[in-house]
Write a protein that holds these residues in place. Structure first.
Motif, PDB file in Angstrom:
ATOM      1  N   ILE A 170      11.471   6.092  -1.300  1.00 15.59           N
ATOM      2  CA  ILE A 170      12.077   4.784  -1.055  1.00 15.59           C
ATOM      3  C   ILE A 170      11.736   3.867  -2.207  1.00 15.59           C
ATOM      4  N   ARG A 171      12.644   2.943  -2.492  1.00 14.62           N
ATOM      5  CA  ARG A 171      12.427   1.980  -3.569  1.00 14.62           C
ATOM      6  C   ARG A 171      12.492   0.579  -2.989  1.00 14.62           C
ATOM      7  N   MET A 172      11.564  -0.256  -3.459  1.00 14.28           N
ATOM      8  CA  MET A 172      11.451  -1.607  -2.929  1.00 14.28           C
ATOM      9  C   MET A 172      11.403  -2.617  -4.058  1.00 14.28           C
ATOM     10  N   LYS A 173      11.863  -3.810  -3.734  1.00 13.90           N
ATOM     11  CA  LYS A 173      11.719  -4.943  -4.636  1.00 13.90           C
ATOM     12  C   LYS A 173      11.076  -6.061  -3.832  1.00 13.90           C
ATOM     13  N   THR A 174       9.938  -6.571  -4.314  1.00 11.53           N
ATOM     14  CA  THR A 174       9.206  -7.606  -3.598  1.00 11.53           C
ATOM     15  C   THR A 174       8.822  -8.726  -4.549  1.00 11.53           C
ATOM     16  N   VAL A 175       8.453  -9.847  -3.988  1.00 17.97           N
ATOM     17  CA  VAL A 175       7.920 -10.931  -4.808  1.00 17.97           C
ATOM     18  C   VAL A 175       6.532 -10.522  -5.283  1.00 17.97           C
TER      19      VAL A 175
ATOM     20  N   LEU B 169       9.739  -2.339   7.110  1.00 22.25           N
ATOM     21  CA  LEU B 169       9.443  -2.863   5.775  1.00 22.25           C
ATOM     22  C   LEU B 169      10.298  -4.079   5.454  1.00 22.25           C
ATOM     23  N   ARG B 170      11.545  -4.087   5.908  1.00 25.29           N
ATOM     24  CA  ARG B 170      12.427  -5.214   5.610  1.00 25.29           C
ATOM     25  C   ARG B 170      11.986  -6.496   6.310  1.00 25.29           C
ATOM     26  N   ARG B 171      11.169  -6.350   7.393  1.00 27.87           N
ATOM     27  CA  ARG B 171      10.711  -7.535   8.119  1.00 27.87           C
ATOM     28  C   ARG B 171       9.510  -8.209   7.450  1.00 27.87           C
ATOM     29  N   ILE B 172       8.930  -7.577   6.424  1.00 28.92           N
ATOM     30  CA  ILE B 172       7.748  -8.138   5.744  1.00 28.92           C
ATOM     31  C   ILE B 172       8.182  -9.330   4.896  1.00 28.92           C
ATOM     32  N   ASP B 173       7.477 -10.425   5.049  1.00 26.41           N
ATOM     33  CA  ASP B 173       7.757 -11.621   4.252  1.00 26.41           C
ATOM     34  C   ASP B 173       7.504 -11.323   2.772  1.00 26.41           C
ATOM     35  N   GLY B 174       8.514 -11.541   1.939  1.00 25.50           N
ATOM     36  CA  GLY B 174       8.385 -11.300   0.509  1.00 25.50           C
ATOM     37  C   GLY B 174       9.105 -10.055   0.037  1.00 25.50           C
TER      38      GLY B 174
ATOM     39  N   LYS C 253       2.961 -11.144  -5.388  1.00 27.61           N
ATOM     40  CA  LYS C 253       1.873 -11.932  -4.816  1.00 27.61           C
ATOM     41  C   LYS C 253       0.790 -11.002  -4.307  1.00 27.61           C
ATOM     42  N   ARG C 254      -0.426 -11.509  -4.280  1.00 26.99           N
ATOM     43  CA  ARG C 254      -1.597 -10.717  -3.928  1.00 26.99           C
ATOM     44  C   ARG C 254      -1.507 -10.213  -2.484  1.00 26.99           C
ATOM     45  N   GLY C 255      -1.891  -8.972  -2.304  1.00 28.37           N
ATOM     46  CA  GLY C 255      -1.944  -8.399  -0.968  1.00 28.37           C
ATOM     47  C   GLY C 255      -0.648  -7.770  -0.500  1.00 28.37           C
ATOM     48  N   MET C 256       0.432  -7.848  -1.313  1.00 24.84           N
ATOM     49  CA  MET C 256       1.718  -7.308  -0.872  1.00 24.84           C
ATOM     50  C   MET C 256       1.634  -5.794  -0.665  1.00 24.84           C
ATOM     51  N   LEU C 257       0.998  -5.090  -1.602  1.00 25.03           N
ATOM     52  CA  LEU C 257       0.907  -3.642  -1.477  1.00 25.03           C
ATOM     53  C   LEU C 257       0.143  -3.235  -0.224  1.00 25.03           C
ATOM     54  N   ALA C 258      -0.917  -3.966   0.085  1.00 23.58           N
ATOM     55  CA  ALA C 258      -1.701  -3.659   1.285  1.00 23.58           C
ATOM     56  C   ALA C 258      -0.864  -3.823   2.548  1.00 23.58           C
ATOM     57  N   LYS C 259      -0.037  -4.889   2.622  1.00 19.46           N
ATOM     58  CA  LYS C 259       0.823  -5.102   3.792  1.00 19.46           C
ATOM     59  C   LYS C 259       1.821  -3.962   3.952  1.00 19.46           C
ATOM     60  N   ILE C 260       2.403  -3.539   2.825  1.00 16.50           N
ATOM     61  CA  ILE C 260       3.422  -2.482   2.874  1.00 16.50           C
ATOM     62  C   ILE C 260       2.813  -1.172   3.362  1.00 16.50           C
ATOM     63  N   THR C 261       1.651  -0.808   2.806  1.00 15.46           N
ATOM     64  CA  THR C 261       1.029   0.454   3.224  1.00 15.46           C
ATOM     65  C   THR C 261       0.630   0.425   4.692  1.00 15.46           C
ATOM     66  N   ALA C 262       0.215  -0.740   5.184  1.00 13.50           N
ATOM     67  CA  ALA C 262      -0.145  -0.854   6.593  1.00 13.50           C
ATOM     68  C   ALA C 262       1.075  -0.649   7.485  1.00 13.50           C
ATOM     69  N   GLU C 263       2.231  -1.208   7.097  1.00  7.53           N
ATOM     70  CA  GLU C 263       3.457  -1.051   7.885  1.00  7.53           C
ATOM     71  C   GLU C 263       3.934   0.398   7.880  1.00  7.53           C
ATOM     72  N   ILE C 264       3.814   1.070   6.731  1.00  8.96           N
ATOM     73  CA  ILE C 264       4.220   2.479   6.656  1.00  8.96           C
ATOM     74  C   ILE C 264       3.356   3.315   7.595  1.00  8.96           C
ATOM     75  N   ALA C 265       2.057   3.036   7.601  1.00  4.39           N
ATOM     76  CA  ALA C 265       1.158   3.768   8.502  1.00  4.39           C
ATOM     77  C   ALA C 265       1.485   3.468   9.962  1.00  4.39           C
ATOM     78  N   ALA C 266       1.808   2.206  10.264  1.00 12.00           N
ATOM     79  CA  ALA C 266       2.134   1.823  11.640  1.00 12.00           C
ATOM     80  C   ALA C 266       3.416   2.483  12.122  1.00 12.00           C
ATOM     81  N   ALA C 267       4.314   2.844  11.179  1.00  9.93           N
ATOM     82  CA  ALA C 267       5.566   3.507  11.542  1.00  9.93           C
ATOM     83  C   ALA C 267       5.410   5.021  11.632  1.00  9.93           C
ATOM     84  N   GLU C 268       4.164   5.494  11.701  1.00 10.61           N
ATOM     85  CA  GLU C 268       3.836   6.920  11.847  1.00 10.61           C
ATOM     86  C   GLU C 268       4.296   7.730  10.648  1.00 10.61           C
ATOM     87  N   SER C 269       4.193   7.134   9.476  1.00 12.69           N
ATOM     88  CA  SER C 269       4.509   7.825   8.228  1.00 12.69           C
ATOM     89  C   SER C 269       3.280   7.781   7.338  1.00 12.69           C
TER      90      SER C 269
END
Length: 696
Positions: free
Chosen positions: A624-629, A684-689, A631-647
């Motif tokens: 998957i490819r993403m484009k985000t703003v 992932l699309r629901r993450i702010d940024g 800002k600090r901590g963005m990668l951590a939020k994304i990895t947490a959401e991927i884990a929460a989605a059982e991936s």
């Protein structure tokens, strides 16, 4: 297991011990028949890892993960099966510790680097993963004698370069010191043996000497009304060896071979105990550090002083409170010792550890895995220097840092434009090493730019990455100009007008064929030799008829658990639900491609029709490819959401676009089907940024 259970009875309830027993039985079953190089059953290793963590009084979830930490890697058990049996938390911890699967064409070093980056990604979600990894490494180091000499040296070198410094950074003293001594003994066995014998000869009967100092300090502290415990020890061999190398000393000149810890009840008592220690033993001038007022980056707090002990022998005395001692010995693990089972990891060492890991991933996630590991190694220097800004703010840097490192620590713009510095009001060159207590003023010029020569003396990973990023951007600009010239020449030779490069209808198919976002990327790829200008130019010619698709044959049903030689193409990552076809490849059997993959068009005679079975199962890789703003901590939020989605994440790349306000990210993750992938993308699309998320 019984020995482990007896340890757990001291701090875990019976129902949790029962779950640990069940995990041990599960591990024994799935590891049945596997043996270590020593010849003992393999399950002894994960149980030993759990015992190390039990000594640190870790919660039962971490202990279960330790017992199962090699199950994904060495057996046929999947993460989903572990989650079903023992819960999502345990599965996430085990997956975080597991090395990534072998990727064709990658070297051992590259695979280890990718696995290490995956480990740090898992740490952003749950710090307990690094505790399991450190305990795993510690037991492996204890049993390293059964491996070959080359393997022992390689593992020992990696331990000294990465895992012992990580234990130091996270404040886990006892693991750090044992890892250092074990690695030293395996990497330089003769030096280690000489050091051990020499220290023993110099100190003589240390037990008598230690007992004398302990009794004298304890008695004097008690007379002054200070409740304290005093414990003496010999310093670890590797620490003494490093001091000899760092200060260019012979062993006879290293006098502080003994250390003493004074543990008091409160901070006020610590400073009073310091006065008592200086009254009993004469302090050595210039060798006092107050890490209570200026605590280290891993949360460590203590008063350090050196004194002249019995017989003129120099001794080091550390004074701290009991809470400080827990943090000093166990670091981030101290949190679970007090709050077993809780997930609110907001203790000071934990917060600092999370900030450190998130900062590393945000700062260096865009680099290759090998460069990422190199940057982490630079960032793991334990020695620190404290300096002041002109406004009196304290900045903590690595020892040996320069004004350039200081400038980048304050702000990237300040670093990019610095030309000189004033240290305590005196003009000094940029390669000057900073000293404790100096006030640093950076002099800038708007026309100044980073210099390649800075890489010869900057110490901090942030400064090094910033300079390299600037130089890489400069090279990319030069590559774009060269690539454009080469492509225009190649097009002219084929009779294609250069105006075709400005014709969007003709340009877009070419960019799509080579998977570039814009013509600048295409030019850069040609300029650095990744694409041949002559081949790219041919894409601007009228296309020939597309090759037909073989038909008339019943498609082969793919279930995902085939015993035949079957592989999934990494160029398109097919998933259940995609239209697919297979390419017959020598040495690989059938390689499954998506029907719309650009590689699924040529030589129809080499292709076979395929279809997904209704009972398809298993985990499949997709990109998957993403484009985000930015800002600090963005990668951590994304990895947490991927884990929460059982991936789970198998790889991540962030191509460096210096100066851009947006970040491009590419993840290779595991999903079960297109439906599962759609669920991941929605989260992932629901993450702010997050501006855009697509499947590659």
């Amino acid at each position: 297991m019984e020995a482990l259970a007896r340890m757990l009875e001291g701090y875990l309830p019976e129902e949790q011990i029962a779950q640990v027993r069940r995990a041990a039985a599960f591990a024994k079953n799935v590891h049945d028949g596997q043996r270590r190089q020593s010849g003992e059953p393999y399950v002894y290793h994960p149980l030993a890892v759990a015992r190390i963590l039990a000594e640190m009084r870790l919660d039962h979830t971490t202990l279960i993960a330790a017992i199962l930490h090699d199950v994904i890697e060495d057996t046929g058990i999947s993460r989903d099966q572990i989650a079903t049996e023992f819960g999502a938390d345990v599965a996430a911890l085990v997956d975080g510790v597991s090395k990534i699967a072998k990727i064709e064409g990658r070297t051992r070093a590259e695979m280890q680097a990718e696995s290490f980056r995956k480990l740090l990604l898992a740490m952003t979600h749950d710090l307990r993963v690094i505790l399991v990894k450190l305990a795993d490494r510690l037991h492996n180091m204890r049993t390293l004698g059964h491996t070959t000499t080359d393997k022992r040296r390689r593992i020992a070198r990696e331990t000294l370069d990465i895992y012992a410094p990580i234990a130091q950074r996270l404040g886990i003293y006892f693991i750090r010191t044992e890892l250092e001594d074990l690695a030293f003994a395996n990497l330089y066995p003769r030096r280690y043996a000489v050091m051990v014998q020499s220290v023993k000869s110099q100190l003589g009967d240390t037990r008598k000497l230690i007992r004398e100092v302990e009794q004298k300090l304890s008695t004097t502290l008690r007379e002054e009304g200070i409740g304290a415990s005093v414990v003496g020890r010999e310093k670890n061999v590797y620490g003494i060896y490093q001091k000899m190398r760092r200060k260019k000393l012979k062993l006879l000149k290293v006098t502080d071979l003994l250390g003493f810890r004074v543990i008091v009840n409160k901070v006020d008592d610590a400073y009073r105990a310091l006065g008592v220690a200086h009254h009993v033993y004469k302090p050595v001038p210039g060798e006092f550090d107050d890490y209570i007022a200026n605590q280290k980056s891993n949360g460590y707090q203590s008063l350090h002083t050196s004194c002249v002990g019995p017989g003129g022998l120099k001794i080091e005395i550390q004074i701290r409170t009991r809470d400080m001692h827990h943090v000093a010995e166990s670091g981030i693990a101290a949190h679970w010792q007090y709050k077993l089972g809780e997930r609110d990891s907001q203790s000071a060492p934990q917060v600092r550890a999370r900030e450190w890991v998130s900062g590393l991933l945000d700062e260096f996630g865009a680099t290759s895995a090998m460069d990422f590991v190199d940057n982490v190694k630079v960032d793991l220097f334990p020695d620190e220097v404290y300096v002041f800004t002109p406004r009196g703010e304290i900045r903590r840097l690595q020892r040996g840092a320069t004004p350039v490192d200081f400038a980048y620590a304050v702000h990237s713009e300040l670093g990019d434009h610095c030309v000189a510095a004033r240290l305590d009001g005196q003009l000094e060159p940029l390669n000057t090493h900073l000293r404790n207590g100096q006030t640093v003023e950076v002099i800038t010029s708007k026309h100044a730019r980073p210099n390649a020569a800075w890489l010869n003396f900057v110490k901090t990973a942030k400064a090094r990455a910033a300079v390299r990023g600037y130089l890489r951007t400069q090279r990319e600009d030069e590559a774009v100009r060269l690539g454009k010239r080469l492509l225009e020449i190649a097009m002219r030779e084929l009779g294609v007008p250069s105006s075709a490069l400005k014709d969007d209808e003709r340009l877009q198919p070419v960019l799509a064929a080579h998977q570039f976002r814009d013509v600048e990327e295409l030019y850069a790829a040609i300029g650095v030799g990744e694409r041949l200008a002559a081949l790219v130019a041919r894409h601007f010619l009228p296309e020939g008829e597309a090759a037909g698709i073989a038909g008339g044959v019943a498609p082969l049903a793919i279930e995902g658990t085939e015993g035949l030689v079957l592989d999934y193409a990494r160029c398109c990552h097919p998933l259940p639900g995609d239209e697919i076809r297979g390419h017959i490849s020598t040495g690989r059997g059938i390689v499954v491609h998506r029907l719309d993959c650009k590689h699924a068009k040529a030589r129809p005679q080499d292709w076979v029709p395929l279809a997904w079975s209704d009972s398809v199962q298993g985990d499949f890789l997709t990109e998957i490819r993403m484009k985000t703003v930015r800002k600090r901590g963005m990668l951590a939020k994304i990895t947490a959401e991927i884990a929460a989605a059982e991936s789970s994440i198998e790889n991540v790349q962030m191509p460096d676009r210096a100066g851009s306000e947006a970040i491009e990210m590419r993840f290779v993750i595991t999903v079960r089907s297109r439906v599962h992938l759609a669920r991941v993308l929605r989260r992932l699309r629901r993450i702010d940024g997050v501006e855009r998320v697509i499947r590659a």
